[in-house]
Design a protein around this motif. Structure first.
Motif, PDB file in Angstrom:
ATOM      1  N   ARG A 251       0.852  -1.215   0.000  1.00  0.00           N
ATOM      2  CA  ARG A 251       0.000   0.000   0.000  1.00  0.00           C
ATOM      3  C   ARG A 251       0.874   1.248   0.000  1.00  0.00           C
ATOM      4  O   ARG A 251       0.597   2.216  -0.706  1.00  0.00           O
ATOM      5  CB  ARG A 251      -0.907   0.012   1.236  1.00  0.00           C
ATOM      6  N   ALA A 252       1.949   1.217   0.792  1.00  0.00           N
ATOM      7  CA  ALA A 252       2.839   2.390   0.869  1.00  0.00           C
ATOM      8  C   ALA A 252       3.523   2.611  -0.484  1.00  0.00           C
ATOM      9  O   ALA A 252       3.608   3.750  -0.968  1.00  0.00           O
ATOM     10  CB  ALA A 252       3.863   2.186   1.977  1.00  0.00           C
TER      11      ALA A 252
ATOM     12  N   ASP B 100       2.423   1.711  -3.428  1.00  0.00           N
ATOM     13  CA  ASP B 100       1.406   2.224  -4.363  1.00  0.00           C
ATOM     14  C   ASP B 100       1.239   3.726  -4.228  1.00  0.00           C
ATOM     15  O   ASP B 100       1.134   4.446  -5.208  1.00  0.00           O
ATOM     16  CB  ASP B 100       0.039   1.589  -4.053  1.00  0.00           C
ATOM     17  N   ARG B 101       1.210   4.176  -2.969  1.00  0.00           N
ATOM     18  CA  ARG B 101       0.959   5.608  -2.720  1.00  0.00           C
ATOM     19  C   ARG B 101       2.130   6.481  -3.144  1.00  0.00           C
ATOM     20  O   ARG B 101       1.943   7.641  -3.503  1.00  0.00           O
ATOM     21  CB  ARG B 101       0.677   5.837  -1.227  1.00  0.00           C
ATOM     22  N   LEU B 102       3.359   5.933  -3.081  1.00  0.00           N
ATOM     23  CA  LEU B 102       4.521   6.813  -3.290  1.00  0.00           C
ATOM     24  C   LEU B 102       5.278   6.595  -4.595  1.00  0.00           C
ATOM     25  O   LEU B 102       6.210   7.342  -4.890  1.00  0.00           O
ATOM     26  CB  LEU B 102       5.471   6.709  -2.096  1.00  0.00           C
ATOM     27  N   THR B 103       4.855   5.614  -5.381  1.00  0.00           N
ATOM     28  CA  THR B 103       5.585   5.337  -6.633  1.00  0.00           C
ATOM     29  C   THR B 103       5.625   6.567  -7.532  1.00  0.00           C
ATOM     30  O   THR B 103       6.689   6.933  -8.063  1.00  0.00           O
ATOM     31  CB  THR B 103       4.934   4.145  -7.377  1.00  0.00           C
ATOM     32  N   GLN B 104       4.482   7.232  -7.691  1.00  0.00           N
ATOM     33  CA  GLN B 104       4.424   8.400  -8.582  1.00  0.00           C
ATOM     34  C   GLN B 104       5.303   9.548  -8.067  1.00  0.00           C
ATOM     35  O   GLN B 104       5.977  10.218  -8.834  1.00  0.00           O
ATOM     36  CB  GLN B 104       2.978   8.906  -8.725  1.00  0.00           C
TER      37      GLN B 104
ATOM     38  N   ASP C 184      -3.603   0.899   9.550  1.00  0.00           N
ATOM     39  CA  ASP C 184      -3.534   2.292   9.093  1.00  0.00           C
ATOM     40  C   ASP C 184      -2.398   3.052   9.788  1.00  0.00           C
ATOM     41  O   ASP C 184      -1.741   3.893   9.178  1.00  0.00           O
ATOM     42  CB  ASP C 184      -4.864   3.013   9.324  1.00  0.00           C
TER      43      ASP C 184
ATOM     44  N   LEU D 112       0.798   1.912   8.200  1.00  0.00           N
ATOM     45  CA  LEU D 112       0.938   2.541   6.878  1.00  0.00           C
ATOM     46  C   LEU D 112       1.478   3.969   7.041  1.00  0.00           C
ATOM     47  O   LEU D 112       2.364   4.398   6.301  1.00  0.00           O
ATOM     48  CB  LEU D 112      -0.418   2.567   6.162  1.00  0.00           C
ATOM     49  N   GLN D 113       0.967   4.676   8.044  1.00  0.00           N
ATOM     50  CA  GLN D 113       1.423   6.054   8.295  1.00  0.00           C
ATOM     51  C   GLN D 113       2.929   6.094   8.572  1.00  0.00           C
ATOM     52  O   GLN D 113       3.633   6.984   8.098  1.00  0.00           O
ATOM     53  CB  GLN D 113       0.649   6.613   9.515  1.00  0.00           C
TER      54      GLN D 113
ATOM     55  N   LEU E 213       4.674   5.639   5.269  1.00  0.00           N
ATOM     56  CA  LEU E 213       4.534   6.822   4.404  1.00  0.00           C
ATOM     57  C   LEU E 213       5.431   7.957   4.878  1.00  0.00           C
ATOM     58  O   LEU E 213       6.096   8.614   4.073  1.00  0.00           O
ATOM     59  CB  LEU E 213       3.072   7.286   4.354  1.00  0.00           C
TER      60      LEU E 213
ATOM     61  N   SER F 158       8.432   9.064   2.539  1.00  0.00           N
ATOM     62  CA  SER F 158       8.392  10.376   1.870  1.00  0.00           C
ATOM     63  C   SER F 158       9.554  11.247   2.325  1.00  0.00           C
ATOM     64  O   SER F 158      10.106  11.997   1.518  1.00  0.00           O
ATOM     65  CB  SER F 158       7.035  11.073   1.967  1.00  0.00           C
TER      66      SER F 158
END
Ligand code: ADP
Length: 270
Positions: A117-118, A120-124, A148, A151-152, A155, A159
């Motif tokens: 999930r992480a 997926d969120r940060l690939t872009q 959750d 996940l935080q 992330l 990031s």
């Protein structure tokens, strides 16, 4: 007559009570000082974007600035309000964690699901900054966590790793599976951190370079949220870093105990 020995014992007890009281007062003062420092920090952090928004809005109202300058000012107002929004979200997250940390219900969570999930969120985000995101393969493992919140943690660390690494660099996720724990590393090839800062990094609003943090949209609260969550999940956090080479932010989580049905998970990799 009361033997002098028991008198001493009585004095000892009184002295002990006085000592305890002094400790309570000292602790109370410490918490009070921390609270007022926190309020001062929050006010300061909010004042900067508010001042920018006010200043640029005033200029827009007063001046007949050319359209492209107006657009630039509006962009700054937009960026600063986003910054305030991020700060308020992080503050709410911190206070929610403080209020609920004793009530967090730990469940068994497949670590790979959260990592995916992480990613997926940060690939872009990584792609846009030309940073290579790599996941080192690891065996399926279940950890005690709240998905959750976990996940935080990913992330925030990922990031940061992306933002504090110049383009062309690399961010690696490594999950070391130990006997009763998993040690997760977020490793970057970025700017690194000098040794004198390492002890204070997880404090609220502590930044090595305030301008750089602001430029990357940072609130100065990401790592303190990470520490709060990991501690509430029963783990530890840490960092190893070298200026100009990169950083390795790590945290630990408890693995599921080796119940008979968990046998497949506890074989190998230890
Ligand atoms: P911020 O919002 O400023 O990034 P954090 O709490 O997430 O706040 O991090 C605190 C500070 O730690 C940052 O301002 C930065 O100086 C430093 N830092 C965090 N992660 C990294 C990293 N991967 N590489 C270099 N410095 C980092």
């Amino acid at each position: 007559p009361v033997p002098s020995k028991s008198k001493t014992a009585m004095h000892g007890e009184v002295a002990f009570d006085v000592l305890m009281l002094c400790n309570d007062v000292t602790e109370f003062r410490r918490l009070e000082r921390m609270r007022s420092e926190f309020v001062a920090n929050v006010s300061h952090e909010l004042k900067t974007p508010i001042a920018a928004i006010r200043g640029f809005a005033e200029t827009l109202l007063d001046d007949e600035a050319p359209a492209e300058v107006q657009k630039q000012f509006l962009q700054t107002i937009y960026d600063e309000s986003n910054r305030m929004n991020a700060l308020v979200s992080d503050l709410l997250e911190l206070s929610r964690l403080e209020a609920e940390e004793h009530r967090i219900q730990l469940l068994t969570v497949p670590l790979m699901d959260v990592v995916e999930r992480a990613l997926d969120r940060l690939t872009q985000v990584a792609l846009a900054r030309q940073i290579q995101l790599e996941l080192e393969p690891f065996e399926p493992v279940n950890v005690w966590a709240e998905d959750d919140l976990l996940l935080q943690v990913f992330l925030n660390l990922m990031s940061n790793a992306i933002h504090y690494t110049p383009s062309g660099g690399k961010v690696t996720i490594r999950c070391e599976i130990l006997v009763d724990r998993v040690k997760v590393h977020v490793i970057d090839t970025g700017i690194g951190i000098a040794p004198e800062h390492l002890d204070r990094l997880f404090e609220r609003f502590y930044r090595v370079n305030r301008d750089r943090s602001r430029a990357s949209g940072g609130t100065g609260l990401g790592l303190s949220i990470v520490k709060h969550i990991v501690t509430a999940l029963g783990g530890e956090v840490g960092v190893e870093s070298e200026v100009g080479k990169g950083s390795d932010f790590w945290f630990t989580l408890s693995r599921m105990s080796r119940l008979p049905e968990d046998k497949s998970l506890s074989m190998g990799g230890e």
